[in-house]
Design a protein around this motif. Structure first.
Motif, PDB file in Angstrom:
ATOM      1  N   UNK A  13       0.821  -1.215   0.000  1.00 18.05           N
ATOM      2  CA  UNK A  13       0.000   0.000   0.000  1.00 18.05           C
ATOM      3  C   UNK A  13       0.850   1.259   0.000  1.00 18.05           C
ATOM      4  N   UNK A  14       2.074   1.189   0.522  1.00 13.58           N
ATOM      5  CA  UNK A  14       2.961   2.353   0.508  1.00 13.58           C
ATOM      6  C   UNK A  14       3.621   2.530  -0.856  1.00 13.58           C
ATOM      7  N   UNK A  15       4.076   1.425  -1.437  1.00 14.88           N
ATOM      8  CA  UNK A  15       4.835   1.522  -2.684  1.00 14.88           C
ATOM      9  C   UNK A  15       3.959   1.757  -3.904  1.00 14.88           C
ATOM     10  N   UNK A  16       2.771   1.164  -3.935  1.00 16.99           N
ATOM     11  CA  UNK A  16       1.937   1.256  -5.138  1.00 16.99           C
ATOM     12  C   UNK A  16       1.622   2.702  -5.522  1.00 16.99           C
ATOM     13  N   UNK A  17       1.106   3.532  -4.616  1.00 18.01           N
ATOM     14  CA  UNK A  17       0.815   4.909  -5.023  1.00 18.01           C
ATOM     15  C   UNK A  17       2.062   5.716  -5.350  1.00 18.01           C
ATOM     16  N   UNK A  18       3.156   5.464  -4.619  1.00 17.86           N
ATOM     17  CA  UNK A  18       4.386   6.211  -4.882  1.00 17.86           C
ATOM     18  C   UNK A  18       4.931   5.891  -6.274  1.00 17.86           C
ATOM     19  N   UNK A  19       4.940   4.620  -6.646  1.00 17.10           N
ATOM     20  CA  UNK A  19       5.446   4.237  -7.961  1.00 17.10           C
ATOM     21  C   UNK A  19       4.483   4.667  -9.066  1.00 17.10           C
ATOM     22  N   UNK A  20       3.202   4.653  -8.780  1.00 19.73           N
ATOM     23  CA  UNK A  20       2.218   5.154  -9.737  1.00 19.73           C
ATOM     24  C   UNK A  20       2.425   6.649  -9.972  1.00 19.73           C
ATOM     25  N   UNK A  21       2.607   7.407  -8.891  1.00 24.18           N
ATOM     26  CA  UNK A  21       2.785   8.850  -9.006  1.00 24.18           C
ATOM     27  C   UNK A  21       4.084   9.205  -9.715  1.00 24.18           C
ATOM     28  N   UNK A  22       5.044   8.284  -9.712  1.00 23.14           N
ATOM     29  CA  UNK A  22       6.313   8.511 -10.421  1.00 23.14           C
ATOM     30  C   UNK A  22       6.189   8.246 -11.916  1.00 23.14           C
ATOM     31  N   UNK A  23       5.007   7.839 -12.368  1.00 22.29           N
ATOM     32  CA  UNK A  23       4.766   7.680 -13.796  1.00 22.29           C
ATOM     33  C   UNK A  23       4.770   6.256 -14.297  1.00 22.29           C
ATOM     34  N   UNK A  24       4.791   5.291 -13.398  1.00 21.85           N
ATOM     35  CA  UNK A  24       4.806   3.891 -13.807  1.00 21.85           C
ATOM     36  C   UNK A  24       3.385   3.341 -13.933  1.00 21.85           C
ATOM     37  N   UNK A  25       3.267   2.281 -14.707  1.00 15.09           N
ATOM     38  CA  UNK A  25       2.006   1.539 -14.826  1.00 15.09           C
ATOM     39  C   UNK A  25       2.043   0.441 -13.765  1.00 15.09           C
ATOM     40  N   UNK A  26       1.252   0.598 -12.705  1.00 13.35           N
ATOM     41  CA  UNK A  26       1.359  -0.263 -11.529  1.00 13.35           C
ATOM     42  C   UNK A  26       0.128  -1.152 -11.403  1.00 13.35           C
ATOM     43  N   UNK A  27       0.374  -2.451 -11.246  1.00 14.73           N
ATOM     44  CA  UNK A  27      -0.672  -3.430 -10.967  1.00 14.73           C
ATOM     45  C   UNK A  27      -0.361  -4.082  -9.626  1.00 14.73           C
ATOM     46  N   UNK A  28      -1.363  -4.202  -8.764  1.00 16.82           N
ATOM     47  CA  UNK A  28      -1.193  -4.838  -7.461  1.00 16.82           C
ATOM     48  C   UNK A  28      -1.769  -6.239  -7.535  1.00 16.82           C
ATOM     49  N   UNK A  29      -0.972  -7.225  -7.148  1.00 18.23           N
ATOM     50  CA  UNK A  29      -1.398  -8.618  -7.216  1.00 18.23           C
ATOM     51  C   UNK A  29      -1.889  -9.138  -5.872  1.00 18.23           C
ATOM     52  N   UNK A  30      -2.945  -9.944  -5.918  1.00 22.81           N
ATOM     53  CA  UNK A  30      -3.511 -10.550  -4.724  1.00 22.81           C
ATOM     54  C   UNK A  30      -4.119 -11.897  -5.112  1.00 22.81           C
ATOM     55  N   UNK A  31      -4.444 -12.724  -4.134  1.00 25.15           N
ATOM     56  CA  UNK A  31      -5.038 -14.027  -4.448  1.00 25.15           C
ATOM     57  C   UNK A  31      -6.414 -13.862  -5.090  1.00 25.15           C
ATOM     58  N   UNK A  32      -7.244 -13.022  -4.482  1.00 25.34           N
ATOM     59  CA  UNK A  32      -8.631 -12.862  -4.921  1.00 25.34           C
ATOM     60  C   UNK A  32      -8.959 -11.371  -4.986  1.00 25.34           C
ATOM     61  N   UNK A  33      -8.873 -10.758  -6.154  1.00 23.84           N
ATOM     62  CA  UNK A  33      -9.092  -9.314  -6.255  1.00 23.84           C
ATOM     63  C   UNK A  33     -10.436  -8.846  -5.710  1.00 23.84           C
ATOM     64  N   UNK A  58      -2.256 -12.631  -8.611  1.00 21.16           N
ATOM     65  CA  UNK A  58      -0.802 -12.747  -8.575  1.00 21.16           C
ATOM     66  C   UNK A  58      -0.215 -13.063  -9.954  1.00 21.16           C
ATOM     67  N   UNK A  59      -0.704 -14.110 -10.647  1.00 24.18           N
ATOM     68  CA  UNK A  59      -0.095 -14.442 -11.945  1.00 24.18           C
ATOM     69  C   UNK A  59      -0.241 -13.322 -12.972  1.00 24.18           C
ATOM     70  N   UNK A  60      -1.385 -12.669 -13.012  1.00 27.00           N
ATOM     71  CA  UNK A  60      -1.577 -11.592 -13.974  1.00 27.00           C
ATOM     72  C   UNK A  60      -0.670 -10.403 -13.669  1.00 27.00           C
ATOM     73  N   UNK A  61      -0.551 -10.053 -12.405  1.00 28.15           N
ATOM     74  CA  UNK A  61       0.303  -8.928 -12.029  1.00 28.15           C
ATOM     75  C   UNK A  61       1.755  -9.212 -12.386  1.00 28.15           C
ATOM     76  N   UNK A  62       2.193 -10.462 -12.185  1.00 25.00           N
ATOM     77  CA  UNK A  62       3.575 -10.819 -12.516  1.00 25.00           C
ATOM     78  C   UNK A  62       3.805 -10.847 -14.015  1.00 25.00           C
ATOM     79  N   UNK A  63       2.875 -11.422 -14.751  1.00 30.22           N
ATOM     80  CA  UNK A  63       3.059 -11.601 -16.189  1.00 30.22           C
ATOM     81  C   UNK A  63       3.040 -10.281 -16.948  1.00 30.22           C
ATOM     82  N   UNK A  64       2.397  -9.249 -16.404  1.00 32.67           N
ATOM     83  CA  UNK A  64       2.305  -7.962 -17.087  1.00 32.67           C
ATOM     84  C   UNK A  64       3.502  -7.057 -16.814  1.00 32.67           C
TER      85      UNK A  64
END
Length: 227
Positions: A13-33, A58-64
């Motif tokens: 939760x800390x890294x996702x918004x920071x990396x998104x705000x830096x201009x990256x395309x960020x996907x968060x992986x979990x067992x059951x979205x 998890x697999x989709x977030x990793x594969x992308x």
């Protein structure tokens, strides 16, 4: 870059918004979205505040991803990552895990000294390019080193692939980390993982997790050894 963050806890939760705000395309992986979005109130606030952030399996977030961030709990991460071997492939895996169950009353590190989680992950995913980093600080500081009011702190990297470490260093610079110290091959992940014991004691002594570590050095060649 396309970044897949595995894990929806405090670190993710800390890294996702920071990396998104830096201009990256960020996907968060979990067992059951669907279940995560329903039950994880803190994460749902993060997603609602930044519609560009996406939640996936998890697999989709990793594969992308170009770079995969392991923000899973240390005691669980190796077993979970083994199931993602195909999705991870030869991608860069930025490992932030710590060999410690945060629910324990005392810090019992496992593995320790002769092995590390970084090495275990590399063995479990031999094709992946694992880089250990960011495990020597609180989650808030990972994405915001200025939270201590001192930007000049040291963050470490360990890994066998030089190009992967350069890519991770670029991500760290996006997060405003300026002193990035490459410790060497993946077996050097043992040292920053063991630094967790020091981190816990400093935290107890200071009564706050708003602190970091700094390696002070000069440019002269090494002439001696620790006594």
């Amino acid at each position: 870059m396309k970044i897949g963050i595995l894990g929806t806890g405090e670190v993710g939760r800390a890294l996702a918004p920071a990396l998104h705000d830096a201009g990256n395309d960020v996907v968060i992986g979990t067992r059951n979205p669907d279940a995560t979005r329903r039950d994880n109130d803190a994460l749902r606030e993060v997603l609602d505040a930044r519609p560009g952030l996406r939640l996936s399996t998890f697999p989709d977030a990793a594969a992308q991803a170009d770079i995969i961030v392991n923000a899973l709990p240390g005691p669980l991460c190796v077993d979970i990552l083994k199931t993602l071997s195909k999705a991870v492939g030869r991608r860069i895996l930025m490992d932030i895990s710590s060999p410690f169950d945060g629910k324990a009353d005392t810090a019992v590190l496992a593995p320790v000294n002769t092995d590390s989680l970084g090495e275990q992950i590399q063995r479990a995913l031999p094709r992946a390019r694992v880089v250990k980093t960011l495990n020597t600080m609180a989650a808030e500081l990972m994405s915001n080193p200025d939270a201590t009011r001192h930007l000049d702190q040291t963050v470490f990297t360990s890994g066998d692939d030089p190009d992967a470490k350069q890519a991770v260093a670029a991500v760290l610079r996006q997060l405003e980390w300026h002193d990035v110290l490459d410790l060497g091959p993946i077996h050097t992940a043992r040292a920053p993982e063991m630094l967790l014991r020091m981190w816990i004691d400093v935290y107890k002594a200071l009564g706050t997790d708003h602190f970091g570590f700094k390696i002070v050095r000069n440019d002269h060649p090494r002439t001696g050894h620790a006594g």
